[in-house]
Design a protein around this motif. Structure first.
Motif, PDB file in Angstrom:
ATOM      1  N   VAL A 130       2.930  98.894  61.703  1.00  0.00           N
ATOM      2  CA  VAL A 130       3.000  99.730  60.509  1.00  0.00           C
ATOM      3  C   VAL A 130       2.554 101.162  60.836  1.00  0.00           C
ATOM      4  CG1 VAL A 130       1.976 100.065  58.230  1.00  0.00           C
ATOM      5  CG2 VAL A 130       2.753  97.812  58.896  1.00  0.00           C
ATOM      6  N   VAL A 131       1.494 101.296  61.618  1.00  0.00           N
ATOM      7  CA  VAL A 131       0.999 102.628  61.997  1.00  0.00           C
ATOM      8  C   VAL A 131       2.056 103.372  62.813  1.00  0.00           C
ATOM      9  CG1 VAL A 131      -0.696 103.836  63.446  1.00  0.00           C
ATOM     10  CG2 VAL A 131      -1.451 102.073  61.848  1.00  0.00           C
ATOM     11  N   LEU A 147      12.337  97.791  56.020  1.00  0.00           N
ATOM     12  CA  LEU A 147      12.677  97.513  57.413  1.00  0.00           C
ATOM     13  C   LEU A 147      12.065  96.197  57.892  1.00  0.00           C
ATOM     14  CD1 LEU A 147      13.917  98.630  60.122  1.00  0.00           C
ATOM     15  CD2 LEU A 147      11.633  99.519  60.592  1.00  0.00           C
ATOM     16  N   LEU A 148      10.803  95.963  57.530  1.00  0.00           N
ATOM     17  CA  LEU A 148      10.112  94.760  57.982  1.00  0.00           C
ATOM     18  C   LEU A 148      10.331  93.556  57.064  1.00  0.00           C
ATOM     19  CD1 LEU A 148       6.696  96.297  59.128  1.00  0.00           C
ATOM     20  CD2 LEU A 148       8.697  95.761  60.521  1.00  0.00           C
ATOM     21  N   GLY A 149      10.905  93.816  55.885  1.00  0.00           N
ATOM     22  CA  GLY A 149      11.143  92.729  54.941  1.00  0.00           C
ATOM     23  C   GLY A 149       9.862  92.166  54.344  1.00  0.00           C
ATOM     24  N   ARG A 158      -1.992  96.867  55.157  1.00  0.00           N
ATOM     25  CA  ARG A 158      -2.091  96.923  56.619  1.00  0.00           C
ATOM     26  C   ARG A 158      -2.447  98.336  57.083  1.00  0.00           C
ATOM     27  NH1 ARG A 158       3.092  93.160  58.386  1.00  0.00           N
ATOM     28  NH2 ARG A 158       2.212  91.215  57.589  1.00  0.00           N
ATOM     29  N   MET A 159      -1.840  99.334  56.439  1.00  0.00           N
ATOM     30  CA  MET A 159      -2.126 100.723  56.798  1.00  0.00           C
ATOM     31  C   MET A 159      -3.591 101.050  56.497  1.00  0.00           C
ATOM     32  SD  MET A 159      -0.908 103.508  58.081  1.00  0.00           S
ATOM     33  CE  MET A 159       0.846 103.341  57.948  1.00  0.00           C
ATOM     34  N   ARG A 160      -4.056 100.641  55.337  1.00  0.00           N
ATOM     35  CA  ARG A 160      -5.438 100.913  54.956  1.00  0.00           C
ATOM     36  C   ARG A 160      -6.415 100.249  55.922  1.00  0.00           C
ATOM     37  NH1 ARG A 160      -8.423  97.748  52.327  1.00  0.00           N
ATOM     38  NH2 ARG A 160      -6.763  96.627  51.302  1.00  0.00           N
TER      39      ARG A 160
END
Length: 174
Positions: A130-131, A147-149, A158-160
């Protein structure tokens, strides 16, 4: 308040504004804002009242307590934003101290780069992906989700988590 909430009655809003703007301004001055800043905060608070009037519930709060709660939140939000801006300016000043053309500046830049690279490599694969998609490929969170579904909330979580983990490892860069 109920007329503003129900039908966005402009005349009712003008009355609310004329009544509450000076009171909110006074509240902001008592909390430490300059008169000009307090006036800006009062206007922002009443603008939020206008935008969110439909959320007002007379069964939960009086009009005045709702207005003052909005004003308090505006003050907190803008204070946090100003604090982040001040920190960013401090960080920029620190980064400008080392001349990148000097050997010491080149060494510092190389060390920072190495620390960032190794810290990113320690992320779990789902967070790393994700990053990379966000920062290196420039994709928006919604694009990554598609894109990742996976759900958009999962991308944001996940980003956090990844940024929290990186902040812990890279805190020494400040």
């Amino acid at each position: 308040m109920t007329r503003v909430a129900a039908t966005q009655d402009r005349d009712a809003f003008v009355s609310l504004f004329e009544h509450y703007a000076p009171r909110v301004k006074s509240m902001m001055i008592r909390r430490g804002a300059s008169p000009d800043h307090a006036e800006d905060l009062a206007q922002e608070a009443l603008l939020r009242l206008w935008r969110n009037a439909s959320q007002f519930d007379p069964g939960r709060a009086t009009a005045s307590s709702w207005v003052y709660a909005i004003a308090r939140n505006v003050g907190i939000d803008l204070g946090r934003r100003d604090l982040r801006a001040a920190r960013w300016l401090e960080d920029e000043a620190v980064q400008e101290e080392a001349d990148p053309d000097e050997p010491e500046g080149q060494l510092l830049a190389a060390e920072r780069e190495d620390l960032v690279r190794t810290s990113i490599a320690t992320l779990p694969s789902d967070q790393l992906r994700v990053v990379r998609l966000s920062f290196f490929d420039g994709l928006a969170h919604a694009e990554i989700a598609k894109l990742l579904g996976i759900p958009l909330g999962t991308v944001k979580s996940r980003m956090r988590l990844a940024l929290h983990r990186l902040r812990g490892k890279l805190g020494e860069l400040r």
